[in-house]
Each structure stands twice: as structure tokens, then as C-alpha cells.
Design an enzyme around this catalytic site. Structure first.
Site, PDB file in Angstrom:
ATOM      1  N   GLY A  25       0.788  -1.219   0.000  1.00 57.85           N
ATOM      2  CA  GLY A  25       0.000   0.000   0.000  1.00 57.85           C
ATOM      3  C   GLY A  25       0.825   1.276   0.000  1.00 57.85           C
ATOM      4  O   GLY A  25       0.432   2.273  -0.597  1.00 57.85           O
ATOM      5  N   MET A  26       1.969   1.307   0.675  1.00 62.35           N
ATOM      6  CA  MET A  26       2.764   2.531   0.738  1.00 62.35           C
ATOM      7  C   MET A  26       3.751   2.651  -0.400  1.00 62.35           C
ATOM      8  O   MET A  26       4.323   3.706  -0.624  1.00 62.35           O
ATOM      9  CB  MET A  26       3.508   2.614   2.072  1.00 62.35           C
ATOM     10  N   VAL A  29       9.791  -1.609  -2.563  1.00 60.64           N
ATOM     11  CA  VAL A  29      11.130  -1.526  -2.006  1.00 60.64           C
ATOM     12  C   VAL A  29      12.077  -2.305  -2.899  1.00 60.64           C
ATOM     13  O   VAL A  29      11.804  -3.448  -3.262  1.00 60.64           O
ATOM     14  CB  VAL A  29      11.180  -2.091  -0.574  1.00 60.64           C
ATOM     15  N   ASP A 137       3.906   3.093  15.390  1.00 60.92           N
ATOM     16  CA  ASP A 137       3.438   1.907  14.672  1.00 60.92           C
ATOM     17  C   ASP A 137       4.345   0.710  14.939  1.00 60.92           C
ATOM     18  O   ASP A 137       4.713  -0.028  14.029  1.00 60.92           O
ATOM     19  CB  ASP A 137       3.364   2.196  13.173  1.00 60.92           C
TER      20      ASP A 137
END
Length: 668
Positions: A25-26, A29, A137
Site C-alpha cells: 500500500g505505501m 522496495v 506503529d
């Protein structure tokens, strides 16, 4: 680990890319190497954040702060470029599986390893807090187990996606990982260092049992347990149980500091191999795969070598990515390098990629452009203005006739108090209500705040709390604001409290949808919909059951007879408000689509819905069937609204509002 695809960059900043480590989602990598040969994890931000100026500002600030942390227990951020076309950051490469992967594959940790984990996490938090940061988080996917101990990753980075403070998204879904959040985060308060300690306790429980202390059921159920239930500590070794119990105190002031935790643990026995043998085997296998990659030999299961190409050079010939995924599945089992997969999924499993939606089949009547992303669209009662929540924590207003912005934006506040989660016009159109730091009222003409109404933080505590939704009754008499576990109601004219509905526990997904006469109020409750009597504050009739996923949106038709609900099960259901019975069969969309926004036409005959999947759907309410064809908009739909005449449908995707002729849409 996956080979680079044809569209993957061969160079990011000064780093040559070698392979893909994970995505979600972010963003994604990549494994990279610097000019000095040092290996790094290069994290590329997802496309939907690229055009969000607010995200770039937060990203810049959080990267700058995160680079101040360089302790032995963190994977340090060493480089970043928030201004690049695709923002990126690079962190130190550290081989080792994330804790959640290690527990899933090698089993739960015993007492000695769990105490070692607790000491390492406490020491990491000492460094993070000393730098003036709060992780926010801390969870099993953000803890790497390494040959020399552990690393905590992504402190402050996920916060750039959230904005300031712990927030609730426009759909009511909590940003982050509910099972590892503190009670104060679940209430929407700004987390402090004690929140990280609570998360540490939850991570300890997971390490020893394979599940969190509150992780049972849907997100709202978990949040309710975080706020009110005792943690489940069965199965924890005795010394670990007492540490976890202290960390999981509901009152932040009652939790030990990270330094006090280290004192309680009293030091751990030195060890050359700190983790169980199975974990070290995973570390060795992961390092071996990277070694083979660097030496040009294929990882197990990959039929061709990965040879990184220079900028602009075509990728090496070989089987397609699809064939690699089929043939080289064994390679995908390797744990994330330097937390790559953990960062990519950022709070959950990686989301499946959706096919690009169809292009618009017809031209809109008009297009209104915005300089920031928009969501949650509302027409003023006379149809002259459109209001939407801006991605920069403002409300943007547009002149419909002039097809341009109208006046200055409305800004809800500063810092974490600036968040705006919902908007609503009053019956006259002269006042706009916003939900965020409580409920605020604004004069539409002057853009000045005229009132601030307090939403109690819980039903038992009258301290101010956040509001997640706001709405007026159609007759204009009442105004409601949804808090953490209650809905506060006021007289819309005098602004005096007029009632309170107890939702029976944390229900951050709550909405404010009055029936036409204001006598009843409808709101989601996990997989169900509940109808409340406004006068008594009590539930009216049984819960409306039928959805198999959490309900995202609820709306009552203008005549007050029909209720529409949309859920994460990719269905929309219609209900008879009087009888509480379902009307017809569920209205379905494809499984890649979730309808997050609903709008009834003024005559109640047509229902519009939009969300993921990039299209707006229209249904005939009486016949319970689709009308026309879905209108593809080329991106996630973040708002739908009908004008007061019922002739125009407004939609919003990213920074673009489009106005559509309803008659043409229904005939398409």
C-alpha cells in the site's frame, strides 16, 4: 525477492537497483547498492502519494527527524529525496526476517528469547524517544531479527502517510494496525512515548503466542477490546507475562518507561546466536540469496541470472515476470530484507493490484480542477456550491456555475487539530459543519468559524474528543457528531445538547445519517447496521444483518423510507426503514471494488456509488438493478453527490471534480 521488471528503474538517486524486495500500500522496495558498494533498501513511494503536497511535506519532515536516530537497534535512514518525481528513501540493509515472519515459520519464542526481544525493543525505544520521536506503529512486521539482535524500522515514516496525529480515514477505517495500537491512539488522541510502550507489550504477546493480546474479530471489535478489555496473556512465560501486563496498562501514566523496562528485565545473558536455530537458518538463507544475486548466480528456483542494467538499458532477456512468479515461488518465501516487505505492506497484507478502469464512455458536462486531492463531496442545498475535503486538511468550495474555486479554503485548525474527517451543509446552505477536532460550524459566505461543539471522548468521560462524521437531519432541526463510541446530538438552531446515543463501545466507523423527520438515526456497527431512536438514545428494532464484511457507508433516502448500506464485501444493500427488512437482493460490484461513497437522487429513485475500482455505479432503487453502464473515471472515486434538482451527478477522483448529466448516464 523478485527480478526487476521492464518498467522498474535501474537507478534511484545515486543507488543502482538490483532486485525488488516487496511492495504494497505505501509503495515498493528495491535492493540497491551505493557508489561505495554498500547495500541499501530503497523505498519508492506509491503513486497515489506522489501528487499529495501534504504528504511530501510530512515525508520531508519525518525523514529529517528519523535520520537523527542511529542506535544499535535501528535500521538507520541514510538518504532520501522527497522532491523527486517519485519520492524515495534509502535505509541500511540489514538481513533478517521480520518478527511476524519468524514466528509464523519458526514458531513462538520461548522465555529467554522473549526477554531478549523485550530488552532490545526497550533499548531501541530509548534511542527513538531520546531523539524526540514517537514510533507510533511498533508491530511485529516492523521488528527485524538479526544475527546480532534486532532492529526496529520505520519510526516516523508511516506517519507521513497518516498526517499529523493518529487519524481515521474517510471510510472510517483506522490508519495503522489496530491490534498493536494504544487506547489513546484508538480514541484518536495524539500518541506519546507511553503509546510505544503499550505497543511493545502487544508485540511481546505476539512473539510468545502468535497472536496479539486483543486481535480477535474485525477492526472495530479489536479497537473496542483495546479500549475496554483485559489483554489475553495466556501462554506467556511468567517473567514475560508480568512485563506485558505492565506495558498494557490502559492508563499511559501507569506504564513503565523503556528505561524502567530495562531495569525490570535486569540484563540478558550474552549470546553469539541470540535467536532459536530456525530463525538463524532463515537469516542465513536470506543472506545466501543476496550473495547469489550479487555474484550473478540465480537464486533457487529462478531459471536465469539477474544482471542489473544501466540507466536506459533494456533488461536482460529471459522469461516474463509472470513466468518467474510461477517458476520461482520458492524465492518469494524468503523474509523481507531490511524490513522491505514490512514497509511495503505498512500495517497489513499487500493489496492485490487492480486492473486499470475503463476510460470515460462519455464526456462530462464540466470539469473543476483542484490544486490538492479531494474527497467527500457535498452540494449546497441550492446547488450553487460544491464542498469537498482537501488533502491539505482544508475544506475547498467551488462555484458550480462559474466552474472555479469559490473563495478561500476553510482550515480546521493547526497541527494534529487540523484534521477534517467529515462535512455537511445545513438546511439553508449558509452554514457548513466540519468533523475533526470536535464539530465546528463555519459561515459559508465569510469563511469564519461561528461555533465549536464538543464531542465527549467516551460516554463516561466528557473531555473533548475527536469527531469522525457529522450530519444534519433533513428537516434542519438536529445536528449530530460521531465520536469514538457515541454520537452527540445538538439542536441545530440553539446549539444546545439535544441527546446522546451510546454506541456500546469504540465504533470509529460510525456515521451520522438521520431519517427525513429526524426521529431515527442510522449508523454502521461492524458487519451490521443499527437504527437508533433519537429521543431515547436507544436502539430501535433489531440490527440489520446481511453483510459479510464491515459496513463502510450508510445513507437514508430523502423520503426516509429506504436505507442503503455498502460494505467491504463488495455489496450494496437496500433496507426498508419502517420494517427493518432487506429490499430485494444485494447490489453487487466486482470483487476488486469497494463502494465507499453513496448518494441518493433527490427523488430517491436513483442510488449512486463509488470507491475503489475507478468507476461510478448507478442503481434503480425501486427495481434494485443497475441502470446505465458504470462510468470509468480513471482513478479511485473519493466522492459522489447529486445536485438539488436531481439532474446533475458530481464525482471526484484525485484533484478533479466532474459534473455529469444524469439522464445521459442512465441511458448509456
Amino acid at each position: 525477492m523478485r527480478p526487476l521488471g521492464a518498467s522498474d528503474p535501474r537507478q534511484v538517486g545515486p543507488y543502482r537497483t538490483l532486485a525488488e524486495l516487496g511492495r504494497g500500500g505505501m509503495g515498493r522496495v528495491l535492493l540497491g547498492s551505493g557508489p561505495d558498494g554498500r547495500l541499501v533498501a530503497v523505498k519508492l513511494v506509491a503513486e497515489h502519494y506522489v501528487d499529495d503536497d501534504g504528504f511530501r511535506a510530512r515525508f520531508r519532515r519525518e525523514v529529517r527527524a528519523s535520520r537523527q536516530v542511529a542506535g544499535a537497534y535501528t535500521a538507520a535512514v541514510i538518504d532520501a529525496d522527497p522532491e523527486a518525481p517519485t519520492p524515495w528513501l534509502a535505509s541500511v540493509y540489514v538481513p533478517g526476517p521480520a518478527l511476524h515472519t519468524a514466528v509464523a515459520r519458526a514458531g513462538a519464542l520461548g522465555a529467554e528469547a522473549a526477554l531478549r526481544l523485550a530488552a532490545g525493543l526497550a533499548a531501541a525505544l530509548v534511542e527513538v524517544h531520546r531523539s524526540g520521536l514517537v514510533h507510533r506503529d511498533l508491530k511485529p512486521s516492523n521488528v527485524l531479527l538479526t544475527d546480532d539482535g534486532l532492529r526496529v524500522i520505520d519510526f516516523g515514516i508511516a506517519r507521513a502517510a497518516e498526517g499529523d496525529g493518529t487519524q481515521v480515514t474517510r471510510t472510517g477505517a483506522l490508519v495503522g494496525t489496530a491490534g498493536y495500537m494504544s487506547p489513546e491512539q484508538a480514541r484518536g488522541e495524539r500518541p506519546g512515548p507511553a503509546s510505544d510502550v503499550f505497543s511493545l507489550g502487544s508485540v511481546l504477546v505476539y512473539a510468545c503466542t502468535g497472536h496479539g493480546p486483543f486481535a480477535v474479530g474485525s477492526t472495530p471489535v479489536i479497537l473496542h477490546n483495546v479500549l475496554t478489555a483485559a489483554p489475553e496473556l495466556g501462554g506467556l512465560p511468567e517473567p514475560v507475562r508480568e512485563l506485558a501486563r505492565a506495558c498494557l496498562a490502559k492508563d499511559p501514566a501507569a506504564r513503565p518507561t523503556p528505561g524502567q523496562l530495562l531495569d525490570r528485565i535486569g540484563g540478558v545473558v550474552p549470546a553469539a546466536r541470540p535467536w532459536p536455530p530456525a530463525v538463524h537458518a532463515m537469516i542465513a538463507a536470506q543472506q545466501g540469496e543476496v550473495d547469489r544475486l550479487l555474484h550473478g548466480a540465480p537464486p533457487p528456483g529462478m531459471p536465469y541470472p539477474v544482471a542489473p542494467t544501466a540507466v536506459g538499458q533494456a533488461p536482460p532477456a529471459g522469461p516474463s515476470r509472470r513466468r518467474f512468479l510461477a517458476a520461482g515461488g520458492a524465492a518469494l518465501g524468503v523474509a523481507a530484507v531490511a524490513g522491505a516487505a514490512a514497509w511495503a505492506t505498512s500495517g497489513g497484507e499487500a493489496k492485490a493490484h487492480k486492473s486499470a478502469p475503463a476510460k470515460p464512455a462519455m464526456r462530462p458536462l464540466a470539469t473543476l480542477a483542484s490544486d490538492v486531492p479531494l474527497s467527500d463531496l457535498r452540494f449546497s442545498p441550492d446547488g450553487g456550491l460544491l464542498a469537498a475535503i482537501g488533502g491539505d486538511e482544508t475544506v475547498r468550495l467551488f462555484d458550480v456555475a462559474a466552474r472555479q474555486p469559490s473563495g478561500d479554503p476553510i482550515k480546521g485548525g493547526t497541527g494534529y487539530r487540523a484534521r477534517i474527517a467529515g462535512i455537511a451543509f445545513d438546511q439553508t446552505g449558509g452554514t457548513l459543519a466540519t468533523a475533526g477536532d470536535g464539530v465546528k460550524l463555519w459561515d459559508v459566505k465569510t469563511r469564519r468559524q461561528t461555533a465549536a461543539l464538543t464531542v465527549p471522548i467516551t460516554r463516561n468521560v466528557n473531555a473533548p474528543g475527536p469527531a469522525h462524521a457529522v450530519g444534519y437531519s433533513p428537516d434542519g432541526r438536529l445536528l449530530g457528531g460521531a465520536g469514538t463510541d457515541l454520537i452527540q446530538i445538538w439542536d441545530a438552531h440553539t446549539r444546545a445538547p439535544a441527546g446522546r446515543i451510546d454506541l456500546g463501545g469504540a465504533n470509529i466507523g460510525s456515521k451520522v445519517a438521520f431519517t427525513g423527520d429526524g426521529r431515527l438515526l442510522v449508523t454502521p456497527d461492524h458487519n451490521a447496521v443499527k437504527v437508533y431512536d433519537v429521543a431515547s438514545g436507544r436502539q430501535s428494532g433489531p440490527s440489520l444483518l446481511g453483510h459479510t464484511g464491515a459496513v463502510i457507508a450508510v445513507l437514508v433516502s430523502p423520503d426516509g423510507r429506504t436505507l442503503a448500506s455498502a460494505a467491504y464485501d463488495s455489496t450494496v444493500r437496500l433496507w426498508d426503514v419502517t420494517t427493518g427488512r432487506a429490499v430485494g437482493s444485494p447490489l453487487t460490484v466486482d470483487s476488486s471494488t469497494m463502494v465507499e461513497f453513496l448518494a441518493f437522487s433527490p427523488d430517491g429513485r436513483t442510488l449512486a456509488g463509488g470507491g475503489t475500482g475507478g468507476a461510478v455505479h448507478l442503481w434503480d432503487v425501486a427495481a434494485q438493478r443497475p441502470v446505465g453502464k458504470p462510468v470509468g473515471l480513471g482513478g479511485e472515486v473519493t466522492g459522489v453527490a447529486f445536485d438539488s434538482g436531481g439532474r446533475t451527478l458530481a464525482t471526484v477522483t484525485k484533484r478533479t471534480i466532474q459534473l455529469w448529466d444524469l439522464a445521459a448516464l442512465t441511458k448509456a
